[in-house]
Design a protein around this motif. Structure first.
Motif, mmCIF file in Angstrom:
data_model
loop_
_atom_site.group_PDB
_atom_site.id
_atom_site.type_symbol
_atom_site.label_atom_id
_atom_site.label_comp_id
_atom_site.label_asym_id
_atom_site.label_seq_id
_atom_site.Cartn_x
_atom_site.Cartn_y
_atom_site.Cartn_z
ATOM 1 N N VAL A 112 0.831 -1.187 -0.127
ATOM 2 C CA VAL A 112 -0.019 0.075 0.140
ATOM 3 C C VAL A 112 0.753 1.226 0.072
ATOM 4 C CG1 VAL A 112 -1.794 1.290 1.331
ATOM 5 C CG2 VAL A 112 -1.983 -1.035 1.084
ATOM 6 N N CYS A 113 2.017 1.331 0.647
ATOM 7 C CA CYS A 113 2.734 2.319 0.994
ATOM 8 C C CYS A 113 4.166 2.586 0.151
ATOM 9 C CB CYS A 113 3.163 2.512 2.449
ATOM 10 S SG CYS A 113 1.864 2.353 3.650
ATOM 11 N N LEU A 114 4.775 1.728 0.076
ATOM 12 C CA LEU A 114 6.355 1.862 -0.517
ATOM 13 C C LEU A 114 6.206 2.660 -1.911
ATOM 14 C CD1 LEU A 114 8.557 -0.997 0.359
ATOM 15 C CD2 LEU A 114 8.040 1.187 1.619
ATOM 16 N N ARG A 115 5.448 1.862 -2.842
ATOM 17 C CA ARG A 115 5.455 2.540 -4.245
ATOM 18 C C ARG A 115 4.711 4.112 -4.377
ATOM 19 N NH1 ARG A 115 2.903 -2.562 -7.233
ATOM 20 N NH2 ARG A 115 1.571 -2.557 -5.343
ATOM 21 N N GLN A 116 3.814 4.158 -3.904
ATOM 22 C CA GLN A 116 2.962 5.286 -3.705
ATOM 23 C C GLN A 116 3.643 6.448 -2.963
ATOM 24 O OE1 GLN A 116 1.623 2.146 -3.537
ATOM 25 N NE2 GLN A 116 -0.579 2.187 -3.476
ATOM 26 N N LEU A 117 4.304 5.995 -2.091
ATOM 27 C CA LEU A 117 5.086 7.330 -1.294
ATOM 28 C C LEU A 117 6.159 7.945 -2.232
ATOM 29 C CD1 LEU A 117 5.437 5.770 2.282
ATOM 30 C CD2 LEU A 117 4.290 7.723 1.609
ATOM 31 N N TYR A 118 6.716 7.201 -3.304
ATOM 32 C CA TYR A 118 7.775 7.754 -4.037
ATOM 33 C C TYR A 118 7.115 9.066 -4.754
ATOM 34 C CZ TYR A 118 10.445 8.319 -8.615
ATOM 35 O OH TYR A 118 11.508 8.667 -9.400
ATOM 36 N N TYR A 119 5.620 9.339 -4.777
ATOM 37 C CA TYR A 119 4.945 10.353 -5.089
ATOM 38 C C TYR A 119 4.516 11.400 -3.771
ATOM 39 C CZ TYR A 119 5.110 7.554 -9.495
ATOM 40 O OH TYR A 119 5.333 6.975 -10.613
ATOM 41 N N LEU A 120 4.969 10.912 -2.732
ATOM 42 C CA LEU A 120 4.320 11.780 -1.797
ATOM 43 C C LEU A 120 4.230 13.331 -1.698
ATOM 44 C CD1 LEU A 120 3.299 11.820 1.052
ATOM 45 C CD2 LEU A 120 5.587 11.694 2.075
ATOM 46 N N SER A 121 5.478 13.819 -2.249
ATOM 47 C CA SER A 121 5.461 15.248 -2.497
ATOM 48 C C SER A 121 4.584 15.723 -3.427
ATOM 49 C CB SER A 121 6.822 15.772 -2.719
ATOM 50 O OG SER A 121 7.927 15.446 -1.782
ATOM 51 N N GLN A 122 4.423 15.282 -4.580
ATOM 52 C CA GLN A 122 3.449 15.461 -5.480
ATOM 53 C C GLN A 122 2.036 15.377 -5.069
ATOM 54 O OE1 GLN A 122 4.428 13.602 -9.283
ATOM 55 N NE2 GLN A 122 2.487 14.488 -10.310
ATOM 56 N N SER A 123 1.897 14.140 -4.178
ATOM 57 C CA SER A 123 0.491 14.081 -3.695
ATOM 58 C C SER A 123 0.003 15.216 -2.834
ATOM 59 C CB SER A 123 0.604 12.617 -2.911
ATOM 60 O OG SER A 123 0.648 11.563 -3.757
ATOM 61 N N VAL A 124 0.838 15.596 -1.868
ATOM 62 C CA VAL A 124 0.657 16.855 -1.103
ATOM 63 C C VAL A 124 0.407 17.904 -1.776
ATOM 64 C CG1 VAL A 124 1.882 18.228 0.892
ATOM 65 C CG2 VAL A 124 2.407 15.712 0.818
ATOM 66 N N ARG A 125 0.970 18.143 -2.892
ATOM 67 C CA ARG A 125 0.748 19.741 -3.585
ATOM 68 C C ARG A 125 -0.562 19.343 -4.465
ATOM 69 N NH1 ARG A 125 6.492 19.612 -5.272
ATOM 70 N NH2 ARG A 125 7.399 21.520 -4.262
ATOM 71 N N GLU A 126 -0.951 18.002 -4.753
ATOM 72 C CA GLU A 126 -2.045 17.874 -5.649
ATOM 73 C C GLU A 126 -3.532 17.478 -4.707
ATOM 74 O OE1 GLU A 126 -1.858 15.538 -9.202
ATOM 75 O OE2 GLU A 126 0.077 16.475 -9.453
ATOM 76 N N GLN A 127 -2.986 17.242 -3.250
ATOM 77 C CA GLN A 127 -4.066 16.865 -2.435
ATOM 78 C C GLN A 127 -4.842 15.324 -3.209
ATOM 79 O OE1 GLN A 127 -6.111 20.051 -0.424
ATOM 80 N NE2 GLN A 127 -5.347 21.262 -2.004
ATOM 81 N N ARG A 128 -4.225 14.680 -3.791
ATOM 82 C CA ARG A 128 -4.640 13.210 -3.958
ATOM 83 C C ARG A 128 -3.463 12.427 -4.086
ATOM 84 N NH1 ARG A 128 -5.937 14.061 -10.543
ATOM 85 N NH2 ARG A 128 -4.304 15.044 -11.081
ATOM 86 N N VAL A 129 -3.800 11.198 -4.231
ATOM 87 C CA VAL A 129 -2.735 9.908 -4.135
ATOM 88 C C VAL A 129 -2.424 9.788 -5.575
ATOM 89 C CG1 VAL A 129 -2.218 7.712 -3.399
ATOM 90 C CG2 VAL A 129 -4.002 8.823 -2.188
ATOM 91 N N VAL A 130 -1.388 10.502 -5.833
ATOM 92 C CA VAL A 130 -0.544 10.494 -7.156
ATOM 93 C C VAL A 130 -0.295 9.175 -7.640
ATOM 94 C CG1 VAL A 130 1.057 11.384 -8.805
ATOM 95 C CG2 VAL A 130 -0.305 12.904 -7.154
ATOM 96 N N GLY A 131 0.476 8.383 -6.508
ATOM 97 C CA GLY A 131 0.977 7.203 -6.923
ATOM 98 C C GLY A 131 -0.254 5.984 -7.499
ATOM 99 N N LEU A 132 -1.516 6.176 -7.003
ATOM 100 C CA LEU A 132 -2.485 5.300 -7.787
ATOM 101 C C LEU A 132 -2.616 5.659 -9.000
ATOM 102 C CD1 LEU A 132 -4.976 5.526 -4.714
ATOM 103 C CD2 LEU A 132 -3.579 3.634 -5.413
ATOM 104 N N ARG A 133 -2.672 6.803 -9.306
ATOM 105 C CA ARG A 133 -2.708 7.394 -10.835
ATOM 106 C C ARG A 133 -1.389 6.809 -11.644
ATOM 107 N NH1 ARG A 133 -2.139 13.517 -11.507
ATOM 108 N NH2 ARG A 133 -0.221 12.878 -11.690
ATOM 109 N N GLU A 134 -0.256 6.887 -11.165
ATOM 110 C CA GLU A 134 0.943 6.645 -11.991
ATOM 111 C C GLU A 134 1.009 5.260 -11.806
ATOM 112 O OE1 GLU A 134 2.881 8.718 -13.296
ATOM 113 O OE2 GLU A 134 1.532 10.419 -12.883
ATOM 114 N N ILE A 135 0.421 4.464 -11.012
ATOM 115 C CA ILE A 135 1.006 2.818 -10.837
ATOM 116 C C ILE A 135 -0.165 2.423 -11.221
ATOM 117 C CG2 ILE A 135 1.604 0.984 -9.608
ATOM 118 C CD1 ILE A 135 2.988 3.068 -7.576
ATOM 119 N N TYR A 136 -1.364 2.600 -11.117
ATOM 120 C CA TYR A 136 -2.626 1.777 -11.538
ATOM 121 C C TYR A 136 -3.351 2.516 -12.469
ATOM 122 C CZ TYR A 136 -1.585 -1.175 -7.657
ATOM 123 O OH TYR A 136 -0.709 -2.179 -6.786
ATOM 124 N N GLY A 137 -3.075 3.939 -12.943
ATOM 125 C CA GLY A 137 -4.203 4.561 -13.658
ATOM 126 C C GLY A 137 -5.255 4.855 -13.125
#
Length: 357
Positions: free
Chosen positions: A108-133
């Motif tokens: 749940v965390c390791l891959r999504q956290l690669y995008y943590l900074s971007q997720s904070v800026r966009e206020q959404r879980v960017v990792g889900l979009r990048e990894i799972y579309g």
């Protein structure tokens, strides 16, 4: 140690964290730990471990060095054998609890956290979009991706079974009460509530996403509670079913920012009868966060892995939200963490409010 060296040492410790985590988890995943645990008293060599786990012996030796450093395993240079050490003090349940949590963090965390900074800026879980579309939150994504839901659900079911009995001890069930379990997932909380209330003719409605209804109803049937537990699917931000005497909000309010959390509380207020009671179970931050392990986990978890918002609050903040949404706070109870296993690092609180009439 100088202040400079102390700070540098702590920063290095942070930098090494992900490396240590995956080294340890791989030793579990590859079967290395289990092979050493079941070995005879004299221990086992890296070659024997490699043969048992079908892994290269030189790689096994590399991974085992950290296990020896941390005293999880021991190593005898003379016999070149590894044996169980610190991990030998843990029961199977202890190890299951730890590995469930580690698998959840990995998936749940390791891959999504690669995008943590971007997720904070966009206020959404960017990792889900990048990894799972997938453009949404983790809980929505987990419905479509079972590989995400399975490790998370295992941890949540375990946590519910450990925390909810404490929570339910503080619930004042009344005869013939109608209970609404908001975001009740697949019904385990409703089942535990029925077990606590027993012969008081309580009926519990589990409210959550429509996609979870089939599993929840199956759980009610398996526990012979289909006549006293029901399921309603819907969106907590739109409308909740009405006419309830008690509402539970467990493991849920902390997922949202203040605006959304207040919206949820206002909808619950509308779902309760006059004089109805609201019981919130939520993790809290202490006034002095320097003694908290929750702050190590939750900010990254909610902002980068699951919601793109939210996170626990201190007890006073939750109480203020409850009062502002039309309730009179009657109870504030903080969990005694000394009664929990030391690996359960979350401190929970119960906030109870009565709907103003």
């Amino acid at each position: 140690m100088s202040n400079q060296n102390s700070v540098l040492s702590r920063l290095v410790d942070y930098a090494m964290g992900p490396m240590r985590f995956m080294n340890l988890l791989s030793c579990f995943e590859l079967g290395i730990i289990e092979t050493v645990r079941k070995a005879p008293g004299g221990g086992v060599t890296s070659q024997e471990i490699a043969a048992e786990t079908e892994t290269p012996p030189d790689a096994v030796e590399q991974l085992l060095r950290l296990m020896v450093k941390e005293n999880f395993l021991s190593y005898d240079r003379k016999s070149t054998r590894y044996a169980i050490d610190g991990l030998g003090h843990l029961t199977d349940f202890d190890l299951d609890r730890i590995t469930y949590g580690m698998q959840m963090i990995k998936t749940v965390c390791l891959r999504q956290l690669y995008y943590l900074s971007q997720s904070v800026r966009e206020q959404r879980v960017v990792g889900l979009r990048e990894i799972y579309g997938f453009d949404g939150n983790f809980y929505e994504a987990s419905v479509k991706h079972p590989e995400l839901r399975a490790p998370w659900s295992a941890v949540m079911d375990l946590l519910t079974s450990m925390i909810d009995p404490w929570f339910l001890e503080h619930v004042d069930f009344k005869q013939d009460s109608r209970v609404l379990d908001v975001a009740g997932n697949t019904g385990l909380g409703a089942i535990l509530a029925q077990q606590q209330a027993q012969s008081m003719n309580v009926h519990v409605t589990c409210f959550d996403l429509p996609e979870k209804e089939t599993e929840a109803l199956a759980n009610f049937y398996d526990n012979d509670m289909q006549s006293v537990c029901s399921y309603v699917g819907g969106d907590v931000f739109r409308e909740l079913p009405g006419g309830y005497d008690i509402a539970f909000v467990k493991h849920f309010l902390e997922m949202f920012n203040e605006k959304d959390a207040r919206h949820i509380l206002e909808n619950i207020h509308g779902a309760l009868n006059p004089g109805g009671e609201l019981y919130i179970l939520a993790p809290i931050y202490p006034d002095d966060v320097r003694g908290s392990n929750s702050v190590d986990f939750f900010p990254s978890y909610f902002l980068g892995c699951t919601m793109g918002q939210g996170g626990p609050q201190d007890l006073a903040t939750y109480a203020t939200w409850v009062e502002d949404c039309g309730f009179k706070v009657t109870k504030r109870i903080v969990q005694d963490t000394s009664l929990m296993p030391p690996d359960v690092f979350i401190t929970y609180a119960i906030i109870c409010g009565v709907k103003d009439t």
